[in-house]
Design an enzyme around this catalytic site. Structure first.
Site, PDB file in Angstrom:
ATOM      1  N   GLY A  12       0.832  -1.205   0.000  1.00 25.33           N
ATOM      2  CA  GLY A  12       0.000   0.000   0.000  1.00 25.33           C
ATOM      3  C   GLY A  12       0.862   1.249   0.000  1.00 25.33           C
ATOM      4  N   ASP A  63      -2.051  -8.015  -4.994  1.00 27.51           N
ATOM      5  CA  ASP A  63      -3.034  -8.005  -3.916  1.00 27.51           C
ATOM      6  C   ASP A  63      -2.433  -8.730  -2.713  1.00 27.51           C
ATOM      7  OD1 ASP A  63      -5.147  -8.394  -2.187  1.00 27.51           O
ATOM      8  OD2 ASP A  63      -6.515  -9.207  -3.707  1.00 27.51           O
ATOM      9  N   VAL A  64      -2.267  -8.024  -1.596  1.00 25.42           N
ATOM     10  CA  VAL A  64      -1.621  -8.633  -0.424  1.00 25.42           C
ATOM     11  C   VAL A  64      -2.429  -9.794   0.153  1.00 25.42           C
ATOM     12  CG1 VAL A  64      -0.360  -6.539   0.258  1.00 25.42           C
ATOM     13  CG2 VAL A  64      -2.644  -6.976   1.224  1.00 25.42           C
ATOM     14  N   ASN A  90       1.776  -2.256   5.317  1.00 25.71           N
ATOM     15  CA  ASN A  90       0.958  -1.055   5.524  1.00 25.71           C
ATOM     16  C   ASN A  90      -0.397  -1.117   4.825  1.00 25.71           C
ATOM     17  OD1 ASN A  90       0.599   2.105   5.748  1.00 25.71           O
ATOM     18  ND2 ASN A  90       0.541   1.628   3.551  1.00 25.71           N
ATOM     19  N   SER A 142      -3.150  -0.013  14.403  1.00 25.63           N
ATOM     20  CA  SER A 142      -3.956   1.215  14.557  1.00 25.63           C
ATOM     21  C   SER A 142      -4.340   1.404  16.023  1.00 25.63           C
ATOM     22  CB  SER A 142      -5.242   1.093  13.737  1.00 25.63           C
ATOM     23  OG  SER A 142      -6.159   2.116  14.101  1.00 25.63           O
ATOM     24  N   TYR A 155     -12.255  -4.099  11.508  1.00 21.87           N
ATOM     25  CA  TYR A 155     -10.977  -3.373  11.484  1.00 21.87           C
ATOM     26  C   TYR A 155     -10.258  -3.499  12.842  1.00 21.87           C
ATOM     27  CZ  TYR A 155      -7.910   0.655  10.460  1.00 21.87           C
ATOM     28  OH  TYR A 155      -6.845   1.486  10.251  1.00 21.87           O
ATOM     29  N   ALA A 158      -8.807  -6.957  13.162  1.00 20.98           N
ATOM     30  CA  ALA A 158      -7.626  -7.132  12.303  1.00 20.98           C
ATOM     31  C   ALA A 158      -6.420  -6.422  12.915  1.00 20.98           C
ATOM     32  CB  ALA A 158      -7.903  -6.580  10.900  1.00 20.98           C
ATOM     33  N   LYS A 159      -6.638  -5.209  13.413  1.00 19.19           N
ATOM     34  CA  LYS A 159      -5.507  -4.424  13.918  1.00 19.19           C
ATOM     35  C   LYS A 159      -4.994  -4.966  15.251  1.00 19.19           C
ATOM     36  CE  LYS A 159      -5.037  -1.543  10.512  1.00 19.19           C
ATOM     37  NZ  LYS A 159      -3.864  -1.665   9.632  1.00 19.19           N
TER      38      LYS A 159
HETATM   39  P1  NDP Z   1      -5.107   4.822   2.181  1.00 20.71           P
HETATM   40  O1  NDP Z   1      -6.517   4.421   1.968  1.00 20.71           O
HETATM   41  O2  NDP Z   1      -4.709   6.246   1.975  1.00 20.71           O
HETATM   42  O3  NDP Z   1      -4.150   3.912   1.245  1.00 20.71           O
HETATM   43  C1  NDP Z   1      -4.297   2.526   1.271  1.00 20.71           C
HETATM   44  C2  NDP Z   1      -3.186   1.889   0.473  1.00 20.71           C
HETATM   45  O4  NDP Z   1      -3.333   0.466   0.579  1.00 20.71           O
HETATM   46  C3  NDP Z   1      -3.243   2.211  -1.018  1.00 20.71           C
HETATM   47  O5  NDP Z   1      -1.913   2.289  -1.486  1.00 20.71           O
HETATM   48  C4  NDP Z   1      -3.951   0.987  -1.607  1.00 20.71           C
HETATM   49  O6  NDP Z   1      -3.619   0.741  -2.965  1.00 20.71           O
HETATM   50  C5  NDP Z   1      -3.373  -0.106  -0.730  1.00 20.71           C
HETATM   51  N1  NDP Z   1      -4.155  -1.327  -0.695  1.00 20.71           N
HETATM   52  C6  NDP Z   1      -5.448  -1.497  -0.287  1.00 20.71           C
HETATM   53  N2  NDP Z   1      -5.808  -2.794  -0.413  1.00 20.71           N
HETATM   54  C7  NDP Z   1      -4.725  -3.450  -0.909  1.00 20.71           C
HETATM   55  C8  NDP Z   1      -4.477  -4.798  -1.270  1.00 20.71           C
HETATM   56  N3  NDP Z   1      -5.411  -5.754  -1.133  1.00 20.71           N
HETATM   57  N4  NDP Z   1      -3.257  -5.123  -1.764  1.00 20.71           N
HETATM   58  C9  NDP Z   1      -2.310  -4.174  -1.923  1.00 20.71           C
HETATM   59  N5  NDP Z   1      -2.476  -2.877  -1.593  1.00 20.71           N
HETATM   60  C10 NDP Z   1      -3.674  -2.525  -1.091  1.00 20.71           C
HETATM   61  O7  NDP Z   1      -4.738   4.322   3.636  1.00 20.71           O
HETATM   62  P2  NDP Z   1      -3.879   5.025   4.813  1.00 20.71           P
HETATM   63  O8  NDP Z   1      -2.615   5.549   4.255  1.00 20.71           O
HETATM   64  O9  NDP Z   1      -4.765   5.902   5.578  1.00 20.71           O
HETATM   65  O10 NDP Z   1      -3.582   3.762   5.732  1.00 20.71           O
HETATM   66  C11 NDP Z   1      -2.408   2.985   5.599  1.00 20.71           C
HETATM   67  C12 NDP Z   1      -2.356   1.999   6.749  1.00 20.71           C
HETATM   68  O11 NDP Z   1      -2.363   2.711   7.995  1.00 20.71           O
HETATM   69  C13 NDP Z   1      -3.540   1.036   6.806  1.00 20.71           C
HETATM   70  O12 NDP Z   1      -3.105  -0.229   7.251  1.00 20.71           O
HETATM   71  C14 NDP Z   1      -4.445   1.679   7.838  1.00 20.71           C
HETATM   72  O13 NDP Z   1      -5.290   0.737   8.435  1.00 20.71           O
HETATM   73  C15 NDP Z   1      -3.415   2.229   8.793  1.00 20.71           C
HETATM   74  N6  NDP Z   1      -3.913   3.303   9.637  1.00 20.71           N
HETATM   75  C16 NDP Z   1      -4.401   4.464   9.080  1.00 20.71           C
HETATM   76  C17 NDP Z   1      -4.864   5.464   9.900  1.00 20.71           C
HETATM   77  C18 NDP Z   1      -5.395   6.754   9.358  1.00 20.71           C
HETATM   78  O14 NDP Z   1      -5.927   7.540  10.161  1.00 20.71           O
HETATM   79  N7  NDP Z   1      -5.292   7.046   8.080  1.00 20.71           N
HETATM   80  C19 NDP Z   1      -4.863   5.311  11.348  1.00 20.71           C
HETATM   81  C20 NDP Z   1      -4.329   4.069  11.827  1.00 20.71           C
HETATM   82  C21 NDP Z   1      -3.888   3.109  10.970  1.00 20.71           C
HETATM   83  P3  NDP Z   1      -4.652   1.143  -4.173  1.00 20.71           P
HETATM   84  O15 NDP Z   1      -4.761   2.637  -4.156  1.00 20.71           O
HETATM   85  O16 NDP Z   1      -4.008   0.586  -5.404  1.00 20.71           O
HETATM   86  O17 NDP Z   1      -5.957   0.464  -3.841  1.00 20.71           O
END
Ligand code: NDP
Length: 249
Positions: A12, A63-64, A90, A142, A155, A158-159
């Site tokens: 991600g 896809d992870v 991530n 998270s 969620y 999972a976290k």
């Molecule tokens: P975003 O929604 O901004 O970005 C998500 C990223 O994950 C994108 O790059 C997306 O790729 C990728 N992704 C989603 N599903 C898959 C998959 N199946 N395989 C590969 N890549 C995937 O998320 P955030 O940056 O906000 O969050 C990043 C991490 O931090 C997550 O794990 C989230 O749970 C965690 N987090 C976020 C918080 C927040 O407030 N934002 C708080 C706490 C934790 P694509 O665009 O190609 O789909």
């Protein structure tokens, strides 16, 4: 804090927190693999930003949650770049809804991407790391895994699962000098949180002692520390990056 000569894979990595992590690790000298699943344009932008900063990177679409796709991609990266030294798990999604109305598919999708994806990617990279007696795995969990949240049972599970996975993996891999740690962000301004209504954002902000939501860079700096030599003697830990919203451990 140099990572010269090291290869990092950030799942991600195309948007949000992952993007900031990619840019930060590249600034430190790592060659960074930007994983994504559905949005190549965002990943291309991240790669261009890495290059504009004088760093090196490459795209790694898969896809992870798909075990075979993960294995093939990790093998291709290893063949091409000589191994993976740092894995940042991530990639994550939300499918929110109160439990009484939550569909089984929403449960599965979040567990599969967030928790199983972390397991699959870690499993794919760990053997060569163990052989090399060197490696860093950093899992993004998270604050919700610690506090819980109505509407996020999938969620939150999972976290919280990622925290348990991190500790058990840390124990398994420590004898081979591979460390496994987690970072637990609070509320960070990304696409994931931009959909929250203004009133909800204000309510969240009121619970944050430092007074504002975090930036992706706030998380990236802590991930960079865990990837660096300075964190060599840490494993099985979770570092909280939440503006003081949650202070337990
Ligand atoms: P975003 O929604 O901004 O970005 C998500 C990223 O994950 C994108 O790059 C997306 O790729 C990728 N992704 C989603 N599903 C898959 C998959 N199946 N395989 C590969 N890549 C995937 O998320 P955030 O940056 O906000 O969050 C990043 C991490 O931090 C997550 O794990 C989230 O749970 C965690 N987090 C976020 C918080 C927040 O407030 N934002 C708080 C706490 C934790 P694509 O665009 O190609 O789909």
């Amino acid at each position: 804090m140099t990572l010269d000569g090291q290869v990092a894979l950030v799942t991600g990595g195309s948007r949000g927190i992952g993007r900031a992590v990619c840019l930060r690790l590249a600034t430190m000298g790592a060659r960074v693999g930007i994983n994504y699943v559905s949005n190549p344009a965002a990943a291309e932008e991240t790669l261009a930003a890495i290059r504009a900063g004088g760093g090196t990177g490459f795209l790694a679409p898969f896809d992870v949650a798909d075990g075979r796709a993960v294995q093939e991609a990790v093998k291709a990266i290893t063949d091409r770049h000589g191994g993976i030294d740092i894995l940042v798990n991530n990639a994550g999604i939300t499918r929110d809804g109160l439990m009484a109305r939550m569909k089984e598919d929403d449960w599965d999708a979040v567990i599969d991407t967030n928790l199983k994806g972390t397991f699959l990617c870690s499993k794919a990279v760990m053997r060569p790391m163990m052989k090399k007696r060197q490696g860093r795995i950093i899992n993004i969990t998270s604050v919700i895994g610690f506090l819980g949240n109505a509407g996020q049972v999938n969620y939150g599970a999972a976290k919280a699962g990622i925290v348990g996975l991190t500790k058990s993996m840390a124990r398994e891999l420590a004898p081979r000098n591979v460390t496994v740690n987690a970072v637990a962000p609070g509320y960070i301004v990304t696409d994931m949180t931009s959909g929250l209504g203004e009133d909800i954002q204000a309510a969240i902000q009121a619970q944050i002692p430092l007074g504002s939501l975090g930036r992706p860079e706030d998380v990236a700096g802590v991930v960079a520390f865990l990837a660096s030599k300075d964190a060599a003697y840490m494993t099985g830990q979770t570092l909280h990056v939440n503006g003081g919203m949650y202070m337990g451990n």
